[in-house]
Structure formats: structure tokens, C-alpha cells
Design an enzyme around this catalytic site. Structure first.
Site, PDB file in Angstrom:
ATOM      1  N   ALA A 154     -11.097 -10.857   7.555  1.00 58.01           N
ATOM      2  CA  ALA A 154     -10.218 -11.749   8.407  1.00 58.01           C
ATOM      3  C   ALA A 154      -9.200 -12.301   7.512  1.00 58.01           C
ATOM      4  O   ALA A 154      -8.886 -13.091   7.681  1.00 58.01           O
ATOM      5  CB  ALA A 154     -10.614 -13.018   9.532  1.00 58.01           C
TER       6      ALA A 154
ATOM      7  N   ALA B 165       1.768  -7.255   9.165  1.00 53.73           N
ATOM      8  CA  ALA B 165       1.462  -8.558   9.100  1.00 53.73           C
ATOM      9  C   ALA B 165       0.785  -9.367   7.727  1.00 53.73           C
ATOM     10  O   ALA B 165       1.179  -8.929   6.950  1.00 53.73           O
ATOM     11  CB  ALA B 165       0.083  -8.519  10.062  1.00 53.73           C
TER      12      ALA B 165
ATOM     13  N   LYS C  40      -0.756   8.336   2.283  1.00 55.56           N
ATOM     14  CA  LYS C  40      -0.321   7.013   2.408  1.00 55.56           C
ATOM     15  C   LYS C  40      -1.206   7.062   1.405  1.00 55.56           C
ATOM     16  O   LYS C  40      -0.838   5.875   0.301  1.00 55.56           O
ATOM     17  CB  LYS C  40      -1.491   6.718   3.432  1.00 55.56           C
ATOM     18  CG  LYS C  40      -1.363   4.944   3.222  1.00 55.56           C
ATOM     19  CD  LYS C  40      -2.076   3.752   4.351  1.00 55.56           C
ATOM     20  CE  LYS C  40      -1.670   2.691   4.113  1.00 55.56           C
ATOM     21  NZ  LYS C  40      -2.086   1.954   5.511  1.00 55.56           N
TER      22      LYS C  40
ATOM     23  N   ASN D 184       9.938  -3.674  -2.909  1.00 53.97           N
ATOM     24  CA  ASN D 184       9.986  -2.146  -2.103  1.00 53.97           C
ATOM     25  C   ASN D 184      11.068  -1.566  -2.740  1.00 53.97           C
ATOM     26  O   ASN D 184      11.779  -0.842  -3.002  1.00 53.97           O
ATOM     27  CB  ASN D 184       9.733  -1.727  -1.105  1.00 53.97           C
ATOM     28  CG  ASN D 184       8.251  -1.853  -1.049  1.00 53.97           C
ATOM     29  OD1 ASN D 184       7.587  -2.301  -1.573  1.00 53.97           O
ATOM     30  ND2 ASN D 184       7.205  -1.012   0.105  1.00 53.97           N
TER      31      ASN D 184
ATOM     32  N   SER E 168       1.357  -4.520  -0.942  1.00 50.35           N
ATOM     33  CA  SER E 168      -0.137  -5.801  -1.272  1.00 50.35           C
ATOM     34  C   SER E 168      -0.370  -5.563  -2.674  1.00 50.35           C
ATOM     35  O   SER E 168      -0.993  -7.051  -3.528  1.00 50.35           O
ATOM     36  CB  SER E 168      -1.280  -4.230  -0.575  1.00 50.35           C
ATOM     37  OG  SER E 168      -1.347  -2.818  -1.205  1.00 50.35           O
TER      38      SER E 168
END
Length: 308
Positions: free
Chosen positions: A12, A135, A192, A210, A263
Site C-alpha cells: 500500500a 502517484a 517499460k 527526468n 522511483s
């Protein structure tokens, strides 16, 4: 009134919480969390969900992610958002609640964790999702829906009838998020992976967003060589993309996600383990297996390993 479908969500974090918030509007969503974070007297978790300028409170039931409980609490549909390196163990810890009919959807970055889970559960209906939904979670009590994207869903486990994929995609589409089912999810996963290989380690090494990569000598002087290596790796895996096509795609993604913090860089800044072994590390293991040299990818892998 028909009973709502039950969906368990493992992992989560930002993306898992986004899907949990969206799916909970029409489904019974249960978060699977570490046992030491579940208070038996208060087995619910609340967070503020920020979608554009609207903020709502999402409260969802929780269950421990390590299970010793048998038949009575079986899992029907499991969405897995854990880090690549945690995925296999996380699924293993739920083994008592997983039946041969449990549908598992893997949302991991990189490559390798998907094969580990399908090897663990060779007869289960296992699916992979590749998503561009954005997110972030600035703190444990707040999740921000940072950017609308698209999710592709396809089967990677035991051969499943088309109706199974159709049924699952219909369930996930009840989130209101854009979802497309595909007969060849591996191509999406590979694209990806290639993009992650060509952006994430550079951002981690240069400590930049980025959009700041273009113009940096480290990136500009090696991205073409890297794309040639990634094209070769994809060809071994049956996917044809030229180095020029890959490089154009990478530049396009950099421009479209200019303000994003990858990430990998988020993990570095937080002092957490990165997923480099399942990104550039996967390419190196493929090169090693096929006795090929991919020096640019290997150098990036070694640099991230050495620093973090």
C-alpha cells in the site's frame, strides 16, 4: 443487491493506495499490511487522497500480510504493488490463503519478479500490469494522484481462457482508471523495462529530475550506446525495436515526465534499496546467459551498486 467483489491489495505505497482508493468506490478492498502495523483493536487504515484539487478521506480494512490462516480467509483477487525484490517473499507469505483459483496481478517495475511468481505458482491465473499512472506519497497519511495515465493488463501465468482476462479487466476498470487488456503484455513490460534502464540509473547517479537529464554529458554521451544494447536484449527476447526507436521513445518519455522524480532516485534519497537488480541487472543477467557484452548497461549497474 449483489455482494461487492473483494480485492486484496499487497503493497500500500503510492500506487497501491491510488488503486485502493479508486477500486474501493465499487468493491470491497482490503489492504494487506505488515503484521506489526495492524492494531487488532483498530484494523482499518485511513489516508487523505488528493485528486487534483479535491481531497477525500479513504478508510479501508487491513489484514496482516503474513498469514498462517487457512481456508476461511481465502483470497480471490490479489493486486501486488510491492518492490520487485520483495515480491516473491511477499506472495510466499500469503501461501495459506492462495488457492489455485486466486487471481494475481503483478504491477512491478523491471523484469524478473514476474517469472519468480509464475515459477512459484505455475497453475495459477497470473497477470501482469504495466501502468503509466502517477502517484506519490509525501507522508504516510497522504496520497497524491499526480498524473492520469493508462494501464495495460495481460496474462503471464498458466494458459487462461480469454473470458478470464475479460472478467479481470472489467473488475479493474471499475476503478475508473483507463485500462486496456492486451494479448501480449510482455512487449509492454519490455518497453517499460527499457525506458527504466535508460532513465532511472542516470537520475540516481546525477541526482536530478527526468527532464534535467538531456544536456548532461553522462547521459548525452552514452544513451545511444545503451539503446543499442537494450535493442539487442529485446531481440533475444523476441521483441523487435531498433536502437533509434528506443532512443526516440526514451527522449519522448523524458520530455513528458520532465518534472518526475524517478522511483530509483526516490529510493536513493530515502536511503532505501533500489530496484536496479531487476532493471539494469536483468539486462546484465540476460547478456551473461547469452555470452554477450553490454558494457554501457553494465557500467550503469556497477555505478549504482557502488554508490548505493
Amino acid at each position: 443487491m449483489a455482494e461487492q467483489p473483494t480485492i486484496h491489495i499487497l503493497g500500500a505505497g503510492a500506487l497501491g493506495s491510488l488503486w485502493a482508493a479508486q477500486l474501493s468506490q465499487q468493491n470491497h478492498v482490503i489492504l494487506l499490511v505488515k503484521p506489526d502495523t495492524v492494531d487488532p483493536a483498530q484494523s482499518y487504515r485511513s489516508f487523505q487522497f488528493v485528486d487534483q484539487n479535491q481531497t477525500s478521506t479513504v478508510t479501508l480494512p487491513c489484514e496482516p500480510s503474513i498469514s498462517h490462516v487457512k481456508e476461511e480467509h481465502l483470497i480471490e483477487t490479489l493486486l501486488v504493488f510491492t518492490k520487485s525484490y520483495d515480491t516473491l517473499n511477499a506472495v510466499k507469505q500469503l501461501a495459506p490463503r492462495i488457492t489455485p483459483l486466486t487471481r494475481i496481478v503483478l504491477f512491478q517495475n523491471g523484469m524478473g519478479s514476474q517469472q519468480e511468481v509464475t515459477n512459484l505458482l505455475p497453475n495459477n491465473p497470473i497477470f501482469a500490469a504495466s501502468t503509466t499512472e502517477g502517484a506519490n506519497r509525501p507522508d504516510k497519511s497522504r496520497v497524491i494522484y499526480a498524473g492520469k495515465g493508462e494501464t495495460w493488463l495481460g496474462s503471464i501465468g498458466a494458459q487462461q481462457p480469454e473470458c478470464e482476462l475479460k472478467s479481470l479487466s472489467s473488475l479493474l476498470a471499475s476503478s475508473g482508471l483507463k485500462l486496456t487488456r492486451t494479448p501480449d503484455i510482455w512487449e509492454k513490460l519490455w518497453l517499460k523495462l527499457a525506458i527504466n534502464c535508460a532513465i532511472n540509473p542516470y537520475t540516481a547517479l546525477l541526482d536530478c529530475n527526468n527532464g534535467e537529464l538531456i544536456g548532461q554529458p553522462l547521459f548525452d554521451n552514452s544513451i545511444t550506446l545503451l539503446c543499442h544494447e537494450l535493442s539487442q536484449a529485446m531481440k533475444i527476447s523476441g521483441i523487435e525495436k531498433t536502437a533509434d526507436e528506443l532512443q526516440a521513445l526514451v527522449i519522448d518519455v523524458i520530455n513528458k515526465t520532465a518534472n518526475n522524480v524517478s522511483s530509483m532516485l526516490q529510493d536513493v534519497r530515502a536511503g532505501k534499496q533500489t530496484e536496479i537488480e531487476y532493471i539494469n541487472g536483468y539486462i546484465e543477467s540476460l547478456a551473461h546467459t547469452h555470452e554477450l557484452s553490454m558494457p554501457t548497461n553494465l557500467w550503469l549497474l556497477q555505478q549504482v551498486r557502488a554508490r548505493y
